[in-house]
Design a protein around this motif. Structure first.
Motif, mmCIF file in Angstrom:
data_model
loop_
_atom_site.group_PDB
_atom_site.id
_atom_site.type_symbol
_atom_site.label_atom_id
_atom_site.label_comp_id
_atom_site.label_asym_id
_atom_site.label_seq_id
_atom_site.Cartn_x
_atom_site.Cartn_y
_atom_site.Cartn_z
ATOM 1 N N ALA A 170 -5.923 28.420 23.945
ATOM 2 C CA ALA A 170 -5.791 27.801 25.263
ATOM 3 C C ALA A 170 -5.222 26.387 25.151
ATOM 4 C CB ALA A 170 -7.146 27.770 25.974
ATOM 5 N N SER A 171 -5.635 25.655 24.115
ATOM 6 C CA SER A 171 -5.109 24.296 23.914
ATOM 7 C C SER A 171 -3.619 24.330 23.599
ATOM 8 C CB SER A 171 -5.872 23.602 22.782
ATOM 9 O OG SER A 171 -7.244 23.478 23.101
ATOM 10 N N ARG A 172 -3.188 25.334 22.835
ATOM 11 C CA ARG A 172 -1.760 25.461 22.546
ATOM 12 C C ARG A 172 -0.978 25.756 23.825
ATOM 13 N NH1 ARG A 172 -2.287 29.252 17.095
ATOM 14 N NH2 ARG A 172 -2.961 27.573 15.676
ATOM 15 N N TYR A 173 -1.530 26.599 24.684
ATOM 16 C CA TYR A 173 -0.877 26.875 25.959
ATOM 17 C C TYR A 173 -0.844 25.624 26.835
ATOM 18 C CZ TYR A 173 -0.940 31.883 24.928
ATOM 19 O OH TYR A 173 -0.727 33.111 24.371
ATOM 20 N N GLN A 188 -15.063 33.637 17.693
ATOM 21 C CA GLN A 188 -13.969 34.134 18.530
ATOM 22 C C GLN A 188 -13.735 33.218 19.733
ATOM 23 O OE1 GLN A 188 -14.236 38.269 19.620
ATOM 24 N NE2 GLN A 188 -15.058 38.875 17.624
ATOM 25 N N ALA A 189 -14.808 32.684 20.308
ATOM 26 C CA ALA A 189 -14.660 31.764 21.433
ATOM 27 C C ALA A 189 -13.907 30.503 21.014
ATOM 28 C CB ALA A 189 -16.029 31.400 21.999
ATOM 29 N N ALA A 190 -14.194 29.992 19.811
ATOM 30 C CA ALA A 190 -13.487 28.813 19.314
ATOM 31 C C ALA A 190 -12.007 29.106 19.109
ATOM 32 C CB ALA A 190 -14.121 28.327 18.015
ATOM 33 N N GLU A 191 -11.692 30.307 18.595
ATOM 34 C CA GLU A 191 -10.292 30.678 18.412
ATOM 35 C C GLU A 191 -9.564 30.778 19.749
ATOM 36 O OE1 GLU A 191 -10.393 34.284 16.225
ATOM 37 O OE2 GLU A 191 -10.886 33.326 14.301
ATOM 38 N N LEU A 192 -10.237 31.318 20.762
ATOM 39 C CA LEU A 192 -9.624 31.403 22.089
ATOM 40 C C LEU A 192 -9.423 30.014 22.692
ATOM 41 C CD1 LEU A 192 -11.532 34.472 23.589
ATOM 42 C CD2 LEU A 192 -9.196 34.394 22.729
ATOM 43 N N ILE A 203 -1.468 29.895 33.122
ATOM 44 C CA ILE A 203 -2.258 31.085 33.437
ATOM 45 C C ILE A 203 -2.802 31.706 32.155
ATOM 46 C CG2 ILE A 203 -2.132 33.419 34.383
ATOM 47 C CD1 ILE A 203 -0.244 32.420 36.468
ATOM 48 N N LYS A 204 -1.990 31.703 31.083
ATOM 49 C CA LYS A 204 -2.473 32.209 29.801
ATOM 50 C C LYS A 204 -3.651 31.378 29.304
ATOM 51 C CE LYS A 204 1.903 34.145 28.111
ATOM 52 N NZ LYS A 204 2.930 34.079 27.044
ATOM 53 N N ALA A 205 -3.569 30.055 29.457
ATOM 54 C CA ALA A 205 -4.665 29.183 29.021
ATOM 55 C C ALA A 205 -5.937 29.478 29.803
ATOM 56 C CB ALA A 205 -4.261 27.716 29.176
ATOM 57 N N GLY A 206 -5.801 29.660 31.114
ATOM 58 C CA GLY A 206 -6.968 29.989 31.920
ATOM 59 C C GLY A 206 -7.589 31.314 31.517
ATOM 60 N N ARG A 207 -6.750 32.292 31.205
ATOM 61 C CA ARG A 207 -7.259 33.595 30.792
ATOM 62 C C ARG A 207 -8.015 33.491 29.472
ATOM 63 N NH1 ARG A 207 -2.624 37.683 30.651
ATOM 64 N NH2 ARG A 207 -2.005 36.335 28.912
ATOM 65 N N GLU A 208 -7.490 32.704 28.523
ATOM 66 C CA GLU A 208 -8.171 32.547 27.235
ATOM 67 C C GLU A 208 -9.503 31.827 27.412
ATOM 68 O OE1 GLU A 208 -7.183 34.018 24.689
ATOM 69 O OE2 GLU A 208 -5.137 34.546 25.256
ATOM 70 N N ARG A 209 -9.576 30.859 28.306
ATOM 71 C CA ARG A 209 -10.829 30.136 28.523
ATOM 72 C C ARG A 209 -11.874 31.024 29.191
ATOM 73 N NH1 ARG A 209 -7.192 25.608 29.244
ATOM 74 N NH2 ARG A 209 -7.692 24.059 27.648
ATOM 75 N N VAL A 210 -11.435 31.907 30.074
ATOM 76 C CA VAL A 210 -12.378 32.847 30.682
ATOM 77 C C VAL A 210 -12.946 33.782 29.624
ATOM 78 C CG1 VAL A 210 -12.578 34.789 32.277
ATOM 79 C CG2 VAL A 210 -11.362 32.745 32.983
ATOM 80 N N ALA A 211 -12.070 34.281 28.730
ATOM 81 C CA ALA A 211 -12.537 35.148 27.657
ATOM 82 C C ALA A 211 -13.491 34.405 26.729
ATOM 83 C CB ALA A 211 -11.346 35.694 26.873
ATOM 84 N N ALA A 212 -13.191 33.130 26.432
ATOM 85 C CA ALA A 212 -14.077 32.333 25.581
ATOM 86 C C ALA A 212 -15.430 32.120 26.252
ATOM 87 C CB ALA A 212 -13.426 30.995 25.251
ATOM 88 N N ALA A 213 -15.419 31.900 27.562
ATOM 89 C CA ALA A 213 -16.686 31.718 28.285
ATOM 90 C C ALA A 213 -17.522 32.993 28.243
ATOM 91 C CB ALA A 213 -16.399 31.322 29.730
#
Length: 219
Positions: A25-28, A17-21, A155-165
């Motif tokens: 984030a890369s797409r954003y 799931q972290a890899a998917e997030l 902001i969406k990318a940052g949110r996805e990276r926080v969830a991945a972390a």
């Protein structure tokens, strides 16, 4: 030999799931780069139109200043004006003329920058002097400001990276727990040296591993 790790604590699922997030984030990030490029192109376009307008205004001011200079010199020759009046008007002409090269230089720099952003050679992008600034449309009503911020791709990318972390932290915590691995082997062997046919064999074994000490890597 094939080894399969039983995901007892959802560690492998968290890593997936972290890899998917990270992918989202890369797409954003790509969308952010596209918005940034569009913003820079628009800013340069506005700046070029502005420089054209300033250049036209300076040319008009220079023409008026030169006319007043001629009148001042004519009045001075007739004794109707002082030498100070002529000097001041000449200074006005010189000051106005000195501003023109600065505007032309900024115009050329902006044109070069715009050409680079559009992947064009220098001087390939030259806007017409007839282009004018468009009328500003009213700001669209889209609820609260926070709703607009939530739609920003950065902001969406940052949110996805926080969830991945967070998921990676959970996976790291699961590393301290016991791991169950199943190992399977299959192949051919001779029962005796003189056998003419090989015998197929298969075996499955299970091992439980637990990390007792890791030097603080997972704390």
């Amino acid at each position: 030999t094939t080894t399969y790790e039983v995901d007892l604590w959802n560690k492998l699922d968290s890593i997936e799931q972290a890899a998917e997030l990270d992918l989202k984030a890369s797409r954003y990030d790509v969308e952010t780069a596209a918005m940034t490029l569009a913003s820079q192109v628009t800013t340069l376009w506005f700046s070029i139109i502005e420089q054209y307008a300033q250049l036209g205004l300076l040319m008009e001011q220079l023409e008026v200043a030169e006319t007043y200079q001629e009148l001042a010199e004519l009045r001075f020759s007739q004794g109707l004006a002082s030498a100070l009046d002529v000097y001041q008007q000449r200074q006005q002409v010189v000051a106005t003329r000195a501003k023109i090269p600065l505007v032309e230089a900024r115009l050329k720099i902006n044109q070069h920058q715009l050409a680079v952003l559009l992947a064009q050679p220098p001087n390939a992008v030259i806007l017409s002097t007839k282009d004018v600034l468009p009328d500003i449309e009213p700001i669209p009503v889209d609820g609260l400001l926070v709703h607009l911020l939530e739609r920003r791709p950065d902001i969406k990318a940052g949110r996805e990276r926080v969830a991945a972390a967070d998921l990676r932290v959970a996976a790291a915590a699961d590393e301290q727990l016991a791991v169950l691995r199943l190992t399977g082997r299959a192949g051919y062997q001779n029962s005796e040296a003189g056998d003419l046919f090989d015998l197929w064999y298969a075996s499955v074994s299970a091992t439980v591993q637990h990390t007792l000490a890791d030097g603080g890597l997972r704390t």
